[in-house]
Design a protein around this motif. Structure first.
Motif, PDB file in Angstrom:
ATOM      1  N   LEU A 173       0.959  -1.308  -0.031  1.00 57.78           N
ATOM      2  CA  LEU A 173       0.096   0.071  -0.102  1.00 57.78           C
ATOM      3  C   LEU A 173       0.849   1.256  -0.115  1.00 57.78           C
ATOM      4  O   LEU A 173       0.767   2.220  -0.734  1.00 57.78           O
ATOM      5  N   THR A 174       1.862   1.283   0.873  1.00 56.01           N
ATOM      6  CA  THR A 174       2.614   2.278   0.896  1.00 56.01           C
ATOM      7  C   THR A 174       3.461   2.570  -0.326  1.00 56.01           C
ATOM      8  O   THR A 174       3.808   3.779  -0.781  1.00 56.01           O
ATOM      9  N   GLY A 175       4.071   1.497  -0.838  1.00 54.79           N
ATOM     10  CA  GLY A 175       5.083   1.434  -1.988  1.00 54.79           C
ATOM     11  C   GLY A 175       4.166   1.930  -2.941  1.00 54.79           C
ATOM     12  O   GLY A 175       4.688   2.748  -4.111  1.00 54.79           O
ATOM     13  N   GLY A 176       2.821   1.566  -3.194  1.00 58.38           N
ATOM     14  CA  GLY A 176       2.028   2.018  -4.297  1.00 58.38           C
ATOM     15  C   GLY A 176       1.726   3.559  -4.078  1.00 58.38           C
ATOM     16  O   GLY A 176       1.666   4.212  -5.397  1.00 58.38           O
ATOM     17  N   ALA A 177       1.373   3.945  -2.974  1.00 57.42           N
ATOM     18  CA  ALA A 177       1.268   5.565  -3.024  1.00 57.42           C
ATOM     19  C   ALA A 177       2.520   6.220  -3.159  1.00 57.42           C
ATOM     20  O   ALA A 177       2.671   7.266  -3.791  1.00 57.42           O
ATOM     21  N   ALA A 221      11.417   8.273  -4.083  1.00 58.78           N
ATOM     22  CA  ALA A 221      10.578   8.253  -3.052  1.00 58.78           C
ATOM     23  C   ALA A 221       9.986   6.861  -2.538  1.00 58.78           C
ATOM     24  O   ALA A 221      10.070   6.202  -1.680  1.00 58.78           O
ATOM     25  N   ALA A 222       9.660   6.302  -3.655  1.00 53.79           N
ATOM     26  CA  ALA A 222       9.262   4.564  -3.498  1.00 53.79           C
ATOM     27  C   ALA A 222      10.622   3.839  -3.206  1.00 53.79           C
ATOM     28  O   ALA A 222      10.333   2.982  -2.469  1.00 53.79           O
TER      29      ALA A 222
END
Length: 109
Positions: A74-78, A86-87
């Motif tokens: 979830l965080t990586g997708g955002a 940033a990813a």
């Protein structure tokens, strides 16, 4: 592994991650440069505690792995929508947290 070789490999990994990200990204140079020490530190800790790291795959319950994987996805997708550096930094911080936890468990045991 000898410390000098471990550090050389770690710096190589940091550069191997940072250079392609720098080529793909059109900005965020500060984040891109920060990837070198982030991945170098994570790699060094992973190499230093590699036996415990491999054992940890058998110790942790599958629910914990699913939770970490879900939050990471979830965080990586955002973050990937924000920028590639940033990813990559977010993924590196996830790995650094795992490496730090393994190192702490390895020192106690």
């Amino acid at each position: 592994m000898r410390p000098a070789l471990r550090y050389a490999v770690s710096i190589g990994v940091g550069l191997a991650v940072s250079i392609p990200v720098g080529e793909l990204a059109s900005g965020d140079w500060l984040i891109t440069i920060s990837l070198i020490p982030l991945y170098a530190t994570t790699t060094s800790m992973g190499i230093a505690h590699r036996e415990r790291w491999m054992q940890s795959n058998d110790d942790s319950p599958s629910r914990l792995g699913a939770a970490v994987g879900g939050v990471g996805a979830l965080t990586g997708g955002a973050l990937i929508r924000t920028s590639i550096p940033a990813a990559t930094a977010g993924f590196g911080l996830l790995l650094l947290g795992m490496a730090a936890a393994i190192a702490m468990v390895d020192k106690r045991g």
